[in-house]
Write a protein that holds these residues in place. Structure first.
Motif, PDB file in Angstrom:
ATOM      1  N   CYS A 143       0.839  -1.200   0.000  1.00  0.00           N
ATOM      2  CA  CYS A 143       0.000   0.000   0.000  1.00  0.00           C
ATOM      3  C   CYS A 143       0.874   1.250   0.000  1.00  0.00           C
ATOM      4  N   GLN A 144       0.597   2.169  -0.926  1.00  0.00           N
ATOM      5  CA  GLN A 144       1.397   3.382  -1.056  1.00  0.00           C
ATOM      6  C   GLN A 144       0.488   4.607  -1.128  1.00  0.00           C
ATOM      7  N   GLY A 145       0.554   5.449  -0.106  1.00  0.00           N
ATOM      8  CA  GLY A 145      -0.265   6.654  -0.057  1.00  0.00           C
ATOM      9  C   GLY A 145      -1.412   6.516   0.918  1.00  0.00           C
ATOM     10  N   TRP A 146      -1.813   7.655   1.538  1.00  0.00           N
ATOM     11  CA  TRP A 146      -2.866   7.613   2.557  1.00  0.00           C
ATOM     12  C   TRP A 146      -4.161   7.016   2.024  1.00  0.00           C
ATOM     13  N   MET A 147      -4.392   7.152   0.720  1.00  0.00           N
ATOM     14  CA  MET A 147      -5.636   6.664   0.135  1.00  0.00           C
ATOM     15  C   MET A 147      -5.777   5.144   0.267  1.00  0.00           C
ATOM     16  N   SER A 148      -4.650   4.457   0.418  1.00  0.00           N
ATOM     17  CA  SER A 148      -4.681   2.997   0.535  1.00  0.00           C
ATOM     18  C   SER A 148      -4.627   2.519   1.986  1.00  0.00           C
ATOM     19  N   SER A 149      -4.697   3.446   2.943  1.00  0.00           N
ATOM     20  CA  SER A 149      -4.408   3.109   4.335  1.00  0.00           C
ATOM     21  C   SER A 149      -5.493   2.296   5.030  1.00  0.00           C
ATOM     22  N   VAL A 150      -6.665   2.205   4.446  1.00  0.00           N
ATOM     23  CA  VAL A 150      -7.726   1.385   5.034  1.00  0.00           C
ATOM     24  C   VAL A 150      -7.564  -0.087   4.644  1.00  0.00           C
ATOM     25  N   VAL A 151      -6.820  -0.331   3.563  1.00  0.00           N
ATOM     26  CA  VAL A 151      -6.685  -1.691   3.033  1.00  0.00           C
ATOM     27  C   VAL A 151      -6.152  -2.674   4.076  1.00  0.00           C
ATOM     28  N   PRO A 152      -5.055  -2.363   4.794  1.00  0.00           N
ATOM     29  CA  PRO A 152      -4.534  -3.350   5.747  1.00  0.00           C
ATOM     30  C   PRO A 152      -5.565  -3.793   6.785  1.00  0.00           C
ATOM     31  N   LEU A 153      -6.359  -2.863   7.310  1.00  0.00           N
ATOM     32  CA  LEU A 153      -7.389  -3.210   8.292  1.00  0.00           C
ATOM     33  C   LEU A 153      -8.368  -4.207   7.709  1.00  0.00           C
ATOM     34  N   TYR A 154      -8.865  -3.937   6.511  1.00  0.00           N
ATOM     35  CA  TYR A 154      -9.854  -4.830   5.916  1.00  0.00           C
ATOM     36  C   TYR A 154      -9.260  -6.192   5.572  1.00  0.00           C
ATOM     37  N   VAL A 155      -8.015  -6.229   5.095  1.00  0.00           N
ATOM     38  CA  VAL A 155      -7.387  -7.509   4.761  1.00  0.00           C
ATOM     39  C   VAL A 155      -7.277  -8.386   6.008  1.00  0.00           C
ATOM     40  N   LYS A 156      -6.940  -7.764   7.139  1.00  0.00           N
ATOM     41  CA  LYS A 156      -6.710  -8.530   8.365  1.00  0.00           C
ATOM     42  C   LYS A 156      -7.990  -8.825   9.145  1.00  0.00           C
ATOM     43  N   THR A 157      -9.094  -8.216   8.764  1.00  0.00           N
ATOM     44  CA  THR A 157     -10.348  -8.419   9.514  1.00  0.00           C
ATOM     45  C   THR A 157     -11.489  -8.835   8.587  1.00  0.00           C
ATOM     46  N   ALA A 158     -12.072  -7.888   7.889  1.00  0.00           N
ATOM     47  CA  ALA A 158     -13.278  -8.152   7.098  1.00  0.00           C
ATOM     48  C   ALA A 158     -13.057  -9.188   5.993  1.00  0.00           C
ATOM     49  N   TYR A 159     -11.841  -9.259   5.448  1.00  0.00           N
ATOM     50  CA  TYR A 159     -11.567 -10.156   4.323  1.00  0.00           C
ATOM     51  C   TYR A 159     -10.615 -11.294   4.695  1.00  0.00           C
ATOM     52  N   HIS A 160     -10.348 -11.494   6.000  1.00  0.00           N
ATOM     53  CA  HIS A 160      -9.290 -12.432   6.367  1.00  0.00           C
ATOM     54  C   HIS A 160      -9.630 -13.887   6.056  1.00  0.00           C
ATOM     55  N   GLU A 161     -10.922 -14.201   5.877  1.00  0.00           N
ATOM     56  CA  GLU A 161     -11.297 -15.572   5.540  1.00  0.00           C
ATOM     57  C   GLU A 161     -11.531 -15.756   4.042  1.00  0.00           C
ATOM     58  N   GLU A 162     -11.393 -14.704   3.282  1.00  0.00           N
ATOM     59  CA  GLU A 162     -11.534 -14.820   1.826  1.00  0.00           C
ATOM     60  C   GLU A 162     -10.321 -15.571   1.263  1.00  0.00           C
ATOM     61  N   PRO A 163     -10.532 -16.547   0.388  1.00  0.00           N
ATOM     62  CA  PRO A 163      -9.405 -17.296  -0.174  1.00  0.00           C
ATOM     63  C   PRO A 163      -8.343 -16.413  -0.830  1.00  0.00           C
ATOM     64  N   SER A 164      -8.763 -15.283  -1.384  1.00  0.00           N
ATOM     65  CA  SER A 164      -7.795 -14.411  -2.062  1.00  0.00           C
ATOM     66  C   SER A 164      -6.810 -13.768  -1.098  1.00  0.00           C
ATOM     67  N   PHE A 165      -7.181 -13.650   0.192  1.00  0.00           N
ATOM     68  CA  PHE A 165      -6.352 -12.875   1.120  1.00  0.00           C
ATOM     69  C   PHE A 165      -5.982 -13.618   2.402  1.00  0.00           C
ATOM     70  N   ALA A 166      -6.377 -14.876   2.531  1.00  0.00           N
ATOM     71  CA  ALA A 166      -6.192 -15.591   3.791  1.00  0.00           C
ATOM     72  C   ALA A 166      -4.735 -15.664   4.223  1.00  0.00           C
ATOM     73  N   ASN A 167      -3.810 -15.751   3.266  1.00  0.00           N
ATOM     74  CA  ASN A 167      -2.392 -15.892   3.599  1.00  0.00           C
ATOM     75  C   ASN A 167      -1.548 -14.717   3.102  1.00  0.00           C
ATOM     76  N   THR A 168      -2.204 -13.622   2.793  1.00  0.00           N
ATOM     77  CA  THR A 168      -1.510 -12.473   2.212  1.00  0.00           C
ATOM     78  C   THR A 168      -0.806 -11.644   3.287  1.00  0.00           C
TER      79      THR A 168
END
Length: 268
Positions: A143-168
């Motif tokens: 993630c590069q730039g403040w505009m992308s700063s919400v991504v880490p939270l969602y990857v680790k919580t809301a999307y953590h069981e999605e196959p695309s991101f489970a081990n990312t």
């Protein structure tokens, strides 16, 4: 097998004016692709982007979803273009209210948009939903730039069981401060989605500003990179206090340092 890296950029040259952020947004994916990595690259479709000159076109099969933010539906539009000189394909997240009819962080008078926080939320969810549709599984999200700063939270919580991101693994780059005002008094409420509830956000100030936004990203990242000499020392120190691996500014010859850091993060 080559690692897959998803670059989520606030700015990419030549679609927006050259800056340290937009040049890194263009060069880093190119360099990593040349090293044999499989990459995907996203950015917002800011209103100052010339679609005809950039040869952007809508990807109908990826568009059409509505994202609900603070009880309001916002249609998601996906566009794509290629940087001819580097053969890098760029996906653009678009929406009439948040992007098409507006400039970047500030309007024509230099006033920062009061709903920049909501725009970042829409961008984050738009990218992650699109990657799911692409059926692409990144090893690393950078993630590069403040505009992308919400991504880490969602990857680790809301999307953590999605196959695309489970081990990312997630890496966040620290750039110099680029927002001066708060990003909306309803930011915490707007963030709520799936596993992201208000109690997860208790440690952060209700008045979300640039520093709070970057701390949110740091707290949910597996690694942090300093870009340039004028990055906030307080934010770099914050990352170190959280025991998150920090790559100090490697200077202009950064590619090998980044690759080594990626490998370190993936092995942890």
């Amino acid at each position: 097998m080559a690692k897959k890296i998803l670059f989520i950029n606030q700015e990419i040259s030549p679609y927006v004016p050259d800056s340290s952020l937009s040049l890194m947004g263009r060069n880093l994916p190119q360099f990593m692709q040349e090293k044999g990595y499989e990459i995907r690259t996203f950015m917002p479709k800011w209103g100052n982007i010339n679609e005809r000159r950039g040869q952007l076109h809508e990807v109908i099969r990826l568009s059409g979803m509505n994202l609900i933010i603070d009880d309001t539906d916002h249609p998601l539009i996906i566009k794509v273009a290629s940087i001819q000189s580097s053969r890098i394909q760029v996906y653009f997240i678009d929406n009439d209210d948040y992007f098409t009819k507006r400039l970047m962080a500030s309007d024509e008078k230099g006033e920062e948009y009061s709903d920049n926080g909501e725009r970042a939320i829409f961008f984050a969810r738009g990218v992650l939903e699109t990657v799911k549709k692409l059926r692409w599984v990144p090893d690393i999200i950078h993630c590069q730039g403040w505009m992308s700063s919400v991504v880490p939270l969602y990857v680790k919580t809301a999307y953590h069981e999605e196959p695309s991101f489970a081990n990312t693994k997630v890496v966040t780059s620290l750039f110099p401060k680029s927002l001066n005002k708060s990003i909306g008094d309803n930011f915490k409420r707007s963030l709520e989605f799936r596993d992201v509830k208000a109690d997860l956000l208790g440690k952060y100030s209700d008045n979300f500003d640039f520093d709070e936004l970057i701390k949110l990203a740091i707290d949910n990242s597996d690694g942090v990179i300093e870009v340039g000499d004028d990055v906030s020392a307080d934010l770099a120190d914050y990352a170190m206090r959280q025991n998150i691996p920090l790559l100090k500014n490697p200077g202009t010859d950064f590619v090998d340092s980044y690759e080594k850091f990626y490998n370190q993060i993936c092995e942890d």
